[in-house]
Design an enzyme around this catalytic site. Structure first.
Site, PDB file in Angstrom:
ATOM      1  CG  ASN A   9      -1.729   1.225   1.388  1.00  0.00           C
ATOM      2  OD1 ASN A   9      -1.853   2.010   0.440  1.00  0.00           O
ATOM      3  ND2 ASN A   9      -2.325   1.412   2.553  1.00  0.00           N
ATOM      4  CD1 TRP A  10       3.312   1.061  -3.181  1.00  0.00           C
ATOM      5  CD2 TRP A  10       3.586   2.577  -4.813  1.00  0.00           C
ATOM      6  NE1 TRP A  10       4.069   0.474  -4.173  1.00  0.00           N
ATOM      7  CE2 TRP A  10       4.247   1.386  -5.192  1.00  0.00           C
ATOM      8  CE3 TRP A  10       3.610   3.656  -5.689  1.00  0.00           C
ATOM      9  CZ2 TRP A  10       4.942   1.257  -6.395  1.00  0.00           C
ATOM     10  CZ3 TRP A  10       4.292   3.533  -6.893  1.00  0.00           C
ATOM     11  CH2 TRP A  10       4.954   2.340  -7.236  1.00  0.00           C
ATOM     12  CE  LYS A  11      -0.005   3.394   4.707  1.00  0.00           C
ATOM     13  NZ  LYS A  11       0.018   3.562   6.143  1.00  0.00           N
ATOM     14  CG  HIS A  98      -5.887   1.687   5.229  1.00  0.00           C
ATOM     15  ND1 HIS A  98      -5.470   2.609   6.158  1.00  0.00           N
ATOM     16  CD2 HIS A  98      -4.835   0.858   4.997  1.00  0.00           C
ATOM     17  CE1 HIS A  98      -4.200   2.348   6.472  1.00  0.00           C
ATOM     18  NE2 HIS A  98      -3.791   1.290   5.781  1.00  0.00           N
ATOM     19  CD  GLU A 100      -3.102   5.331   6.696  1.00  0.00           C
ATOM     20  OE1 GLU A 100      -3.129   5.454   5.459  1.00  0.00           O
ATOM     21  OE2 GLU A 100      -2.130   4.839   7.306  1.00  0.00           O
ATOM     22  CD  GLU A 170      -3.478  -2.761   7.219  1.00  0.00           C
ATOM     23  OE1 GLU A 170      -2.372  -2.958   6.716  1.00  0.00           O
ATOM     24  OE2 GLU A 170      -4.131  -1.726   7.043  1.00  0.00           O
ATOM     25  N   GLY A 176       2.444   1.921  10.639  1.00  0.00           N
ATOM     26  CA  GLY A 176       3.354   3.056  10.476  1.00  0.00           C
ATOM     27  C   GLY A 176       4.092   3.444  11.742  1.00  0.00           C
ATOM     28  CB  SER A 216       5.424  -2.135  11.693  1.00  0.00           C
ATOM     29  OG  SER A 216       4.962  -0.824  11.989  1.00  0.00           O
ATOM     30  N   GLY A 237       2.839  -1.251   4.221  1.00  0.00           N
ATOM     31  CA  GLY A 237       2.893   0.170   3.888  1.00  0.00           C
ATOM     32  C   GLY A 237       4.317   0.600   3.587  1.00  0.00           C
ATOM     33  N   GLY A 238       5.005   1.121   4.601  1.00  0.00           N
ATOM     34  CA  GLY A 238       6.331   1.718   4.422  1.00  0.00           C
ATOM     35  C   GLY A 238       7.307   0.852   3.638  1.00  0.00           C
TER      36      GLY A 238
END
Ligand code: PEP
Length: 255
Positions: A9-11, A98, A100, A170, A176, A216, A237-238
Site C-alpha cells: 500500500n503506497w498510500k 483502511h 486511515e 491491521e 506506520g 510494520s 505500507g512503508g
C-alpha cells in the site's frame, strides 16, 4: 490451498517518475526471483498512476490495486472513482476500509459494505481492512470489535461472494509505528477471525479465505509472521516503497 499475498500500500507517496521506477523494479524482481506459484504480489498505487503502471506488468505474479473506490456506478460524486473506471484500466484488487480512511474520511462499516458489494458486482477483489486501536486492545475488547467490523461489512454476503474477499487485519497501533504485532498476537487474532467466519459460513469456507496481517511488516519480520498457520501474507505500507525490501517480503513465505 488458499492464496498467499504480499500486498503493498503506497498510500500518498511517490511522484509519477519515482513510482514508475519502483513499480518496474518490483515487477522485474518478482518475475525473476519469486518461485512460489501460490504467492500473488499486489501493488496499490496512487489512482493517477493506475492506467500507466498496469501496462508495466510483465508477469502474472503481479497485480495492480487501487487504494479506494466509490460504491456508486457513476454520477455527481466529485473527486471519486468508480469500480467500472478502475476495472477499465486493469485494476484487479481494491483496498477498502483502511483505518486511515475510516479515521480521516469518516468511512463507516455501512459505506464499506456498499463498496464490497460494488467491487464484487464489478468482478474486482476487495482487500477488506479491519483492526482495533490500542485503547480497544488494552480494554480487552479487540476481538469483539474486529469481529463486529466483519459482521457489519461482510456478513450480508453469501458464501460464494465472501470467498472472493481478501481480509487484512491491521491493528491500528502497529500501522506506520514500527511496532509490529508479535507473530503470536497476529496468529491469535487471525484464528479468532477465521473461527468467526466459520461460525457463520462453515469451516470449509473459512479455510478458503486469505487473511493478511498489516502493521510494520518488513523484510526482517515477514518470515516469522508468514510462518503462522492463519497468516496468509501481509499488507505492507512503508516497506512497500523499497523495491528490494518488498520483494524480499514476497519471498518470505514457507516453501
Ligand atoms: C498500512 O498502512 O496498511 C500499513 C500496514 O502500513 P505500515 O506497513 O507502514 O505499518
Amino acid at each position: 490451498m488458499r492464496k498467499k499475498y504480499a500486498a503493498g500500500n503506497w498510500k500518498m507517496n511517490k511522484t509519477f517518475n519515482e513510482g514508475q521506477i519502483l513499480f518496474s523494479e518490483v515487477t522485474n524482481m518478482v518475475k525473476d526471483e519469486l518461485v512460489n506459484p501460490n504467492v500473488k504480489v499486489v501493488m496499490a498505487v496512487p489512482a493517477p498512476y493506475l492506467s500507466s503502471f498496469s501496462k508495466l506488468i510483465n508477469t502474472d505474479k503481479v497485480s495492480i490495486a487501487a487504494q479506494n473506490c466509490h460504491p456508486k456506478e457513476s454520477g455527481a460524486y466529485t473527486g471519486e472513482v468508480s469500480v467500472g473506471m478502475l476495472k477499465s484500466v486493469g485494476v484487479e484488487y481494491v483496498i477498502i476500509g483502511h483505518s486511515e480512511r475510516r479515521e480521516y474520511f469518516g468511512e463507516t462499516d455501512e459505506f464499506i459494505a456498499a463498496k464490497v458489494d460494488a467491487l464484487l458486482a464489478g468482478g474486482l477483489t476487495p482487500i477488506f481492512c479491519c483492526g482495533e486501536t490500542l485503547a480497544q486492545r488494552e480494554a480487552g475488547i479487540h476481538f469483539d470489535f474486529v469481529k463486529g467490523q466483519f459482521t457489519n461489512a461482510l456478513f450480508h454476503l453469501d458464501a460464494d461472494a465472501l470467498q472472493k474477499v481478501v481480509i487484512a487485519y491491521e491493528p491500528i497501533w502497529a500501522i506506520g509505528t514500527g511496532v509490529t504485532a508479535s507473530s503470536e498476537q497476529a496468529q491469535e487474532m487471525h484464528k479468532v477471525l477465521r473461527d468467526h467466519l466459520a461460525s457463520k459460513y462453515g469451516q470449509e469456507v473459512a479455510d478458503n479465505i486469505s487473511i493478511l496481517y498489516g502493521g510494520s511488516v518488513g523484510a526482517g519480520n515477514a518470515k516469522e509472521l508468514f510462518a503462522m498457520p492463519d497468516v496468509d501474507g501481509g499488507l505492507v505500507g512503508g516497506a512497500s516503497l523499497k523495491s528490494r525490501d518488498f520483494t524480499e517480503i514476497a519471498k518470505s513465505f514457507p516453501a
